[in-house]
Design a protein around this motif. Sequence first.
Motif, PDB file in Angstrom:
ATOM      1  N   ARG A   1       0.815  -1.214   0.000  1.00  0.00           N
ATOM      2  CA  ARG A   1       0.000   0.000   0.000  1.00  0.00           C
ATOM      3  C   ARG A   1       0.851   1.268   0.000  1.00  0.00           C
ATOM      4  O   ARG A   1       0.495   2.252  -0.649  1.00  0.00           O
ATOM      5  CB  ARG A   1      -0.956  -0.006   1.202  1.00  0.00           C
ATOM      6  N   THR A   2       1.964   1.260   0.718  1.00  0.00           N
ATOM      7  CA  THR A   2       2.824   2.454   0.694  1.00  0.00           C
ATOM      8  C   THR A   2       3.345   2.702  -0.719  1.00  0.00           C
ATOM      9  O   THR A   2       3.441   3.849  -1.165  1.00  0.00           O
ATOM     10  CB  THR A   2       4.005   2.298   1.660  1.00  0.00           C
ATOM     11  N   LEU A   3       3.668   1.625  -1.443  1.00  0.00           N
ATOM     12  CA  LEU A   3       4.143   1.785  -2.821  1.00  0.00           C
ATOM     13  C   LEU A   3       3.027   2.296  -3.726  1.00  0.00           C
ATOM     14  O   LEU A   3       3.258   3.148  -4.601  1.00  0.00           O
ATOM     15  CB  LEU A   3       4.686   0.444  -3.328  1.00  0.00           C
ATOM     16  N   GLN A   4       1.821   1.806  -3.509  1.00  0.00           N
ATOM     17  CA  GLN A   4       0.696   2.310  -4.296  1.00  0.00           C
ATOM     18  C   GLN A   4       0.542   3.816  -4.108  1.00  0.00           C
ATOM     19  O   GLN A   4       0.334   4.564  -5.069  1.00  0.00           O
ATOM     20  CB  GLN A   4      -0.582   1.583  -3.885  1.00  0.00           C
ATOM     21  N   HIS A   5       0.670   4.249  -2.867  1.00  0.00           N
ATOM     22  CA  HIS A   5       0.466   5.668  -2.581  1.00  0.00           C
ATOM     23  C   HIS A   5       1.562   6.545  -3.195  1.00  0.00           C
ATOM     24  O   HIS A   5       1.269   7.595  -3.762  1.00  0.00           O
ATOM     25  CB  HIS A   5       0.385   5.885  -1.070  1.00  0.00           C
ATOM     26  N   THR A   6       2.816   6.133  -3.084  1.00  0.00           N
ATOM     27  CA  THR A   6       3.888   6.967  -3.655  1.00  0.00           C
ATOM     28  C   THR A   6       3.821   6.991  -5.172  1.00  0.00           C
ATOM     29  O   THR A   6       4.028   8.036  -5.798  1.00  0.00           O
ATOM     30  CB  THR A   6       5.277   6.489  -3.206  1.00  0.00           C
ATOM     31  N   SER A   7       3.522   5.856  -5.780  1.00  0.00           N
ATOM     32  CA  SER A   7       3.490   5.814  -7.250  1.00  0.00           C
ATOM     33  C   SER A   7       2.347   6.659  -7.796  1.00  0.00           C
ATOM     34  O   SER A   7       2.514   7.388  -8.778  1.00  0.00           O
ATOM     35  CB  SER A   7       3.381   4.372  -7.745  1.00  0.00           C
ATOM     36  N   LEU A   8       1.188   6.567  -7.172  1.00  0.00           N
ATOM     37  CA  LEU A   8       0.055   7.370  -7.630  1.00  0.00           C
ATOM     38  C   LEU A   8       0.307   8.859  -7.420  1.00  0.00           C
ATOM     39  O   LEU A   8      -0.032   9.691  -8.278  1.00  0.00           O
ATOM     40  CB  LEU A   8      -1.210   6.938  -6.884  1.00  0.00           C
TER      41      LEU A   8
END
Length: 253
Positions: A125-132
């Motif tokens: 989820r942290t990766l989803q947030h930074t990428s978006l």
Amino acid sequence: MTTASPTPSLTGRVVAVAGATGPAGRATLRRLAAGGATVVAAGSDAQRLDAAMDAVRAAVPGARISGQVIDLLDPQEVHDWADHLDAEHGQVDGLFHLVGGWRGSKTFFDTRIDDWDWLQDRVVRTLQHTSLAFQPALLRSPAGRYAMVSATAAHRPTAGGAAYAAAKAASEAWTLALADSFTKETTSADGLPTAAAAILVIKALVTPQMRADKPDAKFTGFTDTADLADTLAGLWDRPAADLNGQHLWLTAR
């Protein structure tokens, strides 16, 4: 100590590092600063973040580094951080997602779904947030770069590492989707992407302290944090079209 003189490819780059207080993050902050980049570190603990930045300033005189305490599980906070950096610096050229964590068990049957829940939040989820949050700025940059650190476990899962392997595999798939967006949404005259998303694959990391503590250990297949940092800093030395969507193996396949 004083590190190497700046590398031209990093001069003028603005690079954000999520997960900056871990071993990989600390090595990457130092390498980017030594290369002349403007570095923005993010972590969840103010004291650890300050210590990481102080270490960079001691190692790299004149380092351009700042930090921000960020809750990467809060999507609005991450979006606000990305927008703030873009407005403050006029560009964001890189986001390195170095948030780690491992949970596992002795056997497949002993796997705890609680471990998956923890890894889903911390790793996926942290990766989803930074990428978006950072995708638009990286797309606008003349040389945007996004990178995550994956593991051999995603390609060769073990019985007791099901949750970890699944989390890393999910993160890889999400990053490849980001890479596809860079290909499809490019606005360069030649139609080639100017931004790239890459996946660095390791078995495990080893730090100088770990080697000092166990001088007889071989750490077979492990990747030195300095080598990981060098690879990340070198992403701007490769054309985006050659790098986008690639797995960069820093250990044996």
